[in-house]
Design a protein around this motif. Sequence first.
Motif, PDB file in Angstrom:
ATOM      1  N   LEU A 133       0.825  -1.201   0.000  1.00  0.00           N
ATOM      2  CA  LEU A 133       0.000   0.000   0.000  1.00  0.00           C
ATOM      3  C   LEU A 133       0.864   1.259   0.000  1.00  0.00           C
ATOM      4  O   LEU A 133       0.546   2.246  -0.680  1.00  0.00           O
ATOM      5  CB  LEU A 133      -0.944  -0.003   1.200  1.00  0.00           C
ATOM      6  CG  LEU A 133      -2.328  -0.624   0.984  1.00  0.00           C
ATOM      7  CD1 LEU A 133      -3.161   0.236   0.041  1.00  0.00           C
ATOM      8  CD2 LEU A 133      -2.253  -2.042   0.476  1.00  0.00           C
ATOM      9  N   ALA A 134       1.948   1.247   0.745  1.00  0.00           N
ATOM     10  CA  ALA A 134       2.855   2.395   0.739  1.00  0.00           C
ATOM     11  C   ALA A 134       3.428   2.609  -0.650  1.00  0.00           C
ATOM     12  O   ALA A 134       3.549   3.757  -1.128  1.00  0.00           O
ATOM     13  CB  ALA A 134       3.973   2.171   1.752  1.00  0.00           C
ATOM     14  N   ASP A 135       3.777   1.519  -1.320  1.00  0.00           N
ATOM     15  CA  ASP A 135       4.307   1.592  -2.680  1.00  0.00           C
ATOM     16  C   ASP A 135       3.270   2.188  -3.634  1.00  0.00           C
ATOM     17  O   ASP A 135       3.590   3.038  -4.482  1.00  0.00           O
ATOM     18  CB  ASP A 135       4.695   0.186  -3.128  1.00  0.00           C
ATOM     19  CG  ASP A 135       5.967   0.159  -3.950  1.00  0.00           C
ATOM     20  OD1 ASP A 135       6.575   1.218  -4.146  1.00  0.00           O
ATOM     21  OD2 ASP A 135       6.360  -0.934  -4.401  1.00  0.00           O
ATOM     22  N   LEU A 136       2.029   1.748  -3.512  1.00  0.00           N
ATOM     23  CA  LEU A 136       0.968   2.257  -4.376  1.00  0.00           C
ATOM     24  C   LEU A 136       0.728   3.743  -4.134  1.00  0.00           C
ATOM     25  O   LEU A 136       0.591   4.535  -5.081  1.00  0.00           O
ATOM     26  CB  LEU A 136      -0.320   1.470  -4.134  1.00  0.00           C
ATOM     27  CG  LEU A 136      -1.554   1.923  -4.910  1.00  0.00           C
ATOM     28  CD1 LEU A 136      -1.339   1.763  -6.414  1.00  0.00           C
ATOM     29  CD2 LEU A 136      -2.788   1.148  -4.463  1.00  0.00           C
ATOM     30  N   HIS A 137       0.668   4.146  -2.872  1.00  0.00           N
ATOM     31  CA  HIS A 137       0.387   5.544  -2.554  1.00  0.00           C
ATOM     32  C   HIS A 137       1.529   6.467  -2.972  1.00  0.00           C
ATOM     33  O   HIS A 137       1.317   7.675  -3.135  1.00  0.00           O
ATOM     34  CB  HIS A 137       0.113   5.689  -1.060  1.00  0.00           C
ATOM     35  CG  HIS A 137      -1.095   4.938  -0.612  1.00  0.00           C
ATOM     36  ND1 HIS A 137      -1.315   4.597   0.707  1.00  0.00           N
ATOM     37  CD2 HIS A 137      -2.153   4.433  -1.306  1.00  0.00           C
ATOM     38  CE1 HIS A 137      -2.458   3.930   0.803  1.00  0.00           C
ATOM     39  NE2 HIS A 137      -2.977   3.808  -0.411  1.00  0.00           N
ATOM     40  N   ALA A 138       2.716   5.905  -3.156  1.00  0.00           N
ATOM     41  CA  ALA A 138       3.853   6.714  -3.582  1.00  0.00           C
ATOM     42  C   ALA A 138       3.853   6.997  -5.078  1.00  0.00           C
ATOM     43  O   ALA A 138       4.694   7.780  -5.553  1.00  0.00           O
ATOM     44  CB  ALA A 138       5.157   6.022  -3.185  1.00  0.00           C
ATOM     45  N   VAL A 139       2.936   6.396  -5.828  1.00  0.00           N
ATOM     46  CA  VAL A 139       2.894   6.629  -7.276  1.00  0.00           C
ATOM     47  C   VAL A 139       2.640   8.104  -7.583  1.00  0.00           C
ATOM     48  O   VAL A 139       3.125   8.635  -8.587  1.00  0.00           O
ATOM     49  CB  VAL A 139       1.833   5.732  -7.943  1.00  0.00           C
ATOM     50  CG1 VAL A 139       1.600   6.117  -9.395  1.00  0.00           C
ATOM     51  CG2 VAL A 139       2.272   4.265  -7.854  1.00  0.00           C
ATOM     52  N   GLY A 140       1.892   8.798  -6.717  1.00  0.00           N
ATOM     53  CA  GLY A 140       1.696  10.239  -6.909  1.00  0.00           C
ATOM     54  C   GLY A 140       0.286  10.686  -6.600  1.00  0.00           C
ATOM     55  O   GLY A 140      -0.636   9.874  -6.502  1.00  0.00           O
ATOM     56  N   GLU A 141       0.142  12.013  -6.430  1.00  0.00           N
ATOM     57  CA  GLU A 141      -1.165  12.583  -6.141  1.00  0.00           C
ATOM     58  C   GLU A 141      -2.037  12.601  -7.393  1.00  0.00           C
ATOM     59  O   GLU A 141      -1.540  12.657  -8.518  1.00  0.00           O
ATOM     60  CB  GLU A 141      -1.010  14.011  -5.605  1.00  0.00           C
ATOM     61  CG  GLU A 141      -0.318  14.085  -4.258  1.00  0.00           C
ATOM     62  CD  GLU A 141      -0.222  15.517  -3.735  1.00  0.00           C
ATOM     63  OE1 GLU A 141      -0.850  16.412  -4.345  1.00  0.00           O
ATOM     64  OE2 GLU A 141       0.477  15.729  -2.727  1.00  0.00           O
ATOM     65  N   LEU A 142      -3.347  12.547  -7.164  1.00  0.00           N
ATOM     66  CA  LEU A 142      -4.320  12.604  -8.249  1.00  0.00           C
ATOM     67  C   LEU A 142      -5.116  13.906  -8.142  1.00  0.00           C
ATOM     68  O   LEU A 142      -5.189  14.503  -7.067  1.00  0.00           O
ATOM     69  CB  LEU A 142      -5.241  11.380  -8.177  1.00  0.00           C
ATOM     70  CG  LEU A 142      -4.521  10.050  -8.429  1.00  0.00           C
ATOM     71  CD1 LEU A 142      -5.420   8.880  -8.097  1.00  0.00           C
ATOM     72  CD2 LEU A 142      -4.038   9.953  -9.870  1.00  0.00           C
TER      73      LEU A 142
END
Length: 350
Positions: A133-142
């Motif tokens: 989940l941390a990895d996914l959330h680090a993809v960037g803001e939407l």
Amino acid sequence: MTDVDADAVAGMVRACAPEWELRGYERAEEGTDFVAVVDCATPDGDRTAVLKATTAGFVRPEIARSEPRLLALVGRETSIPVPEVYGFADDHDEYPAPFYLMAYAPGENYEDDPSALPDAARERVVREAGGNLADLHAVGELPRVGRVGVRDGDLAVLDYDDGPADDFRAHFARGVEETCDALADGTYFPDRADEPDRFADLADPLRAALRERADALREPEPPRYCHWDYRYGNLLVDPDTGETRAVLDWANLTAAEPAYNLAKVESHLFDAQADGPERAADLRALFRESYAAARDGWTFTPAVESRMETYLLKCRAEAMACLPLWLEDATAEEKDERERQHRDAVADAL
């Protein structure tokens, strides 16, 4: 649900991978859409893959079209284990679409009984969930809040039927009303419910409590990609070690604040009523420590934990509204036991 015969399976495989030839297939028993393990002859030799087509009508086509694109994005931008996508079709004149073809991933599904995993293996599932989940959330803001889908061929945050939701608190408040309405009116799946009014008496108390808490929500983080259906049924796990070999069901992504995603995942992976308070507390600590360690500059502040408590109560209400689907094949005794667990949790929260 649309019927999918052998000719259609062969045609969908060819549409995704023109040089592949179907040799045989076996439909998966789990899930609501059409999913089949296909054995194919390819220019590189025989290969086993998975074909998925949206047939159940639970997911809108513009949302379902996002799944192969999200699998590619996650595979490219993160270390989350996801299958490679070989090809996809957004629309088709002959076959139910959208559909796509992806690599076969080994592993066991523990949707029915996660407690069957050895303790250490289950702890690894929970620990890796925090990192994923941390990895996914680090993809960037939407840019805003909402369901992730496809617009003009590209990933996008879609409008709701009554317009966009630019503020997460408005999005959350709208979800509260929808969920409590469902509890009052026979759950989200009244046609599958043997007792449609099972939780109707809790609809108004939950609505009042969640409205009050929604009004008091502190400013959330900007939205990011959130896999809100990260649960044992969407994981393929090594039964001995607990290694997560594949995270599935990427058609269920929302642009939301990360704390909401964390609450959703906690509600799926452990439960104080089902696991016992001490075991659930240990798993929660493991999950949160893993997430915080993997996401730079992020901590579980008191404000985050307070918001998560509110989100967890809404997750409980959603689980109650989804009981007819999630426990469709359960016995009456199993459904009654889950009802008791839900009621105990609501009583504690209120």
